[in-house]
Design a protein around this motif. Sequence first.
Motif, PDB file in Angstrom:
ATOM      1  N   GLY A  79     -19.064   8.986  -3.387  1.00 50.94           N
ATOM      2  CA  GLY A  79     -19.978   9.017  -2.251  1.00 50.94           C
ATOM      3  C   GLY A  79     -19.793   7.857  -1.300  1.00 50.94           C
ATOM      4  N   LEU A  80     -18.560   7.363  -1.192  1.00 54.95           N
ATOM      5  CA  LEU A  80     -18.268   6.236  -0.316  1.00 54.95           C
ATOM      6  C   LEU A  80     -17.971   6.710   1.102  1.00 54.95           C
ATOM      7  N   ALA A  81     -18.485   5.992   2.087  1.00 54.74           N
ATOM      8  CA  ALA A  81     -18.108   6.239   3.478  1.00 54.74           C
ATOM      9  C   ALA A  81     -16.728   5.627   3.712  1.00 54.74           C
ATOM     10  N   ILE A  82     -15.821   6.408   4.299  1.00 46.25           N
ATOM     11  CA  ILE A  82     -14.428   6.002   4.425  1.00 46.25           C
ATOM     12  C   ILE A  82     -14.042   5.923   5.892  1.00 46.25           C
ATOM     13  N   GLU A  83     -13.277   4.901   6.234  1.00 48.89           N
ATOM     14  CA  GLU A  83     -12.633   4.822   7.549  1.00 48.89           C
ATOM     15  C   GLU A  83     -11.245   4.223   7.342  1.00 48.89           C
ATOM     16  N   PHE A  84     -10.220   4.945   7.787  1.00 47.97           N
ATOM     17  CA  PHE A  84      -8.827   4.597   7.541  1.00 47.97           C
ATOM     18  C   PHE A  84      -8.221   4.121   8.854  1.00 47.97           C
ATOM     19  N   PHE A  85      -7.677   2.896   8.893  1.00 48.70           N
ATOM     20  CA  PHE A  85      -7.224   2.310  10.145  1.00 48.70           C
ATOM     21  C   PHE A  85      -5.704   2.349  10.321  1.00 48.70           C
ATOM     22  N   SER A  86      -4.952   1.836   9.392  1.00 50.14           N
ATOM     23  CA  SER A  86      -3.509   1.737   9.585  1.00 50.14           C
ATOM     24  C   SER A  86      -2.800   1.616   8.248  1.00 50.14           C
ATOM     25  N   VAL A  87      -1.518   1.923   8.273  1.00 48.21           N
ATOM     26  CA  VAL A  87      -0.655   1.740   7.102  1.00 48.21           C
ATOM     27  C   VAL A  87       0.585   0.985   7.541  1.00 48.21           C
ATOM     28  N   GLN A  88       1.151   0.239   6.617  1.00 49.07           N
ATOM     29  CA  GLN A  88       2.318  -0.579   6.946  1.00 49.07           C
ATOM     30  C   GLN A  88       3.143  -0.801   5.693  1.00 49.07           C
ATOM     31  N   VAL A  89       4.454  -0.767   5.844  1.00 47.48           N
ATOM     32  CA  VAL A  89       5.355  -1.112   4.753  1.00 47.48           C
ATOM     33  C   VAL A  89       6.224  -2.279   5.214  1.00 47.48           C
ATOM     34  N   GLU A  90       6.409  -3.236   4.338  1.00 49.01           N
ATOM     35  CA  GLU A  90       7.144  -4.451   4.697  1.00 49.01           C
ATOM     36  C   GLU A  90       8.103  -4.818   3.569  1.00 49.01           C
ATOM     37  N   GLN A  91       9.269  -5.294   3.948  1.00 45.97           N
ATOM     38  CA  GLN A  91      10.278  -5.741   2.996  1.00 45.97           C
ATOM     39  C   GLN A  91      10.566  -7.212   3.240  1.00 45.97           C
ATOM     40  N   THR A  92      10.338  -8.023   2.234  1.00 49.69           N
ATOM     41  CA  THR A  92      10.543  -9.454   2.360  1.00 49.69           C
ATOM     42  C   THR A  92      10.863 -10.018   0.980  1.00 49.69           C
ATOM     43  N   THR A  93      10.801 -11.330   0.835  1.00 48.58           N
ATOM     44  CA  THR A  93      11.029 -11.938  -0.476  1.00 48.58           C
ATOM     45  C   THR A  93       9.701 -12.074  -1.218  1.00 48.58           C
ATOM     46  N   ASN A  94       9.801 -12.239  -2.525  1.00 47.37           N
ATOM     47  CA  ASN A  94       8.609 -12.356  -3.354  1.00 47.37           C
ATOM     48  C   ASN A  94       7.777 -13.574  -2.957  1.00 47.37           C
ATOM     49  N   LEU A  95       8.434 -14.688  -2.676  1.00 54.02           N
ATOM     50  CA  LEU A  95       7.716 -15.912  -2.301  1.00 54.02           C
ATOM     51  C   LEU A  95       7.011 -15.760  -0.963  1.00 54.02           C
ATOM     52  N   ASN A  96       7.668 -15.169   0.028  1.00 52.92           N
ATOM     53  CA  ASN A  96       7.030 -14.957   1.333  1.00 52.92           C
ATOM     54  C   ASN A  96       5.829 -14.033   1.218  1.00 52.92           C
ATOM     55  N   PHE A  97       5.943 -13.024   0.384  1.00 53.31           N
ATOM     56  CA  PHE A  97       4.824 -12.099   0.192  1.00 53.31           C
ATOM     57  C   PHE A  97       3.611 -12.821  -0.387  1.00 53.31           C
ATOM     58  N   LEU A  98       3.816 -13.655  -1.394  1.00 52.34           N
ATOM     59  CA  LEU A  98       2.696 -14.365  -2.007  1.00 52.34           C
ATOM     60  C   LEU A  98       2.064 -15.355  -1.035  1.00 52.34           C
ATOM     61  N   ARG A  99       2.865 -15.947  -0.165  1.00 50.79           N
ATOM     62  CA  ARG A  99       2.320 -16.903   0.806  1.00 50.79           C
ATOM     63  C   ARG A  99       1.368 -16.224   1.789  1.00 50.79           C
ATOM     64  N   ARG A 100       1.606 -14.951   2.073  1.00 50.61           N
ATOM     65  CA  ARG A 100       0.800 -14.261   3.087  1.00 50.61           C
ATOM     66  C   ARG A 100      -0.468 -13.657   2.517  1.00 50.61           C
TER      67      ARG A 100
END
Length: 354
Positions: A79-100
């Motif tokens: 029974g949750l109200a849903i609103e879907f805004f955007s999707v994104q896929v990104e390819q980077t290094t493991n360390l850069n991902f954790l920093r963000r």
Amino acid sequence: MALERQASKPEIASQKREIKLSPAIGDWTTYKPPKILVKKIKTGLYGFDRLSKDELNQVLFIHYRFVQDLLKRFKIDLGLAIEFFSVQVEQTTNLNFLRRLTGPVVQCKIKINGLHEPIFFFLELPLANSIINYSLGSIDLEPINRALTEAEINTLEATLSQYLPLFGAAFEHAITDITIAVVSSPDVTMDTTINPTSTLVSFNAELSLADNPPGKIIVAYPGSSLKGLLTKFKQIEQNKVLDFSRLPASLLSKITSPVCAQLGETNLTTNELRQFEVGDVVSLETTISSPLALSVGKELKLLCQAGIKNKKAATRIVGLRESTEIELPPPELAEKKEDKAAAKVLPAPPEKKT
């Protein structure tokens, strides 16, 4: 100390694919997000575990479908109200991902039978809090900014486990025996089994649950593991039976596909080619009793038999698989057998009376 040494190395530039889905911010075609200063880095050869542009687009499609189905079930079951805004896929290094990864999150780990590296599933803490409250039949009373209790972890794991089949269905059931477990909250724990400089592909879905501000659901994979899953997904996609029943007849009548029947192949020497004359006969490797290969487009392979219809060369389909073993009688023999069968059916002539 190891992380500091890795940070001094040249970074690998990330690749992104993004789709905005909702006009919640107005006309997003004229929306100008704030500029972010990014250090431009010249990269050399990419690693073997990096995905191509086509593979990134495929990852975006697969997970977009997964999140769509997941939010539908949240709306119906919780029974949750849903609103879907955007999707994104990104390819980077493991360390850069954790920093963000900023702000409080709930870090989960998805395990798949036969896959040795884990898949990471992140929920921003307000989203996780809404899922826990609504799964217990309650509502959001106040925002939290603390670690989840043991009871909340058990509730979240039990709720998310119910929807793991949707994750397998998004990959056309190429993955089975999926389990999920909460690793940490509200801070991120680095997995020491993954090299900080290795490729990591992440899918981000920005959405809003209940009356909370927008948050993110993130699914992250080591590049080599995701390439293996995509290989299984492509094999299933190629073996799927084409279903034209969902298309209207008016549309089917306008779709054309090239059809090619191959009589056979052979090899000739250059000296034999120079001695060709009109009337020469070239023997092919295909026997007269073997079915011919019939190609429809680039994917569909059938077996057929050559013939004539309305004074034109024609083929008759005798098999729906190229690997099917079918032995065909020669056309002349087939006609003789039909004549003999017809002769047996004919009644005997009446005896003459004298």
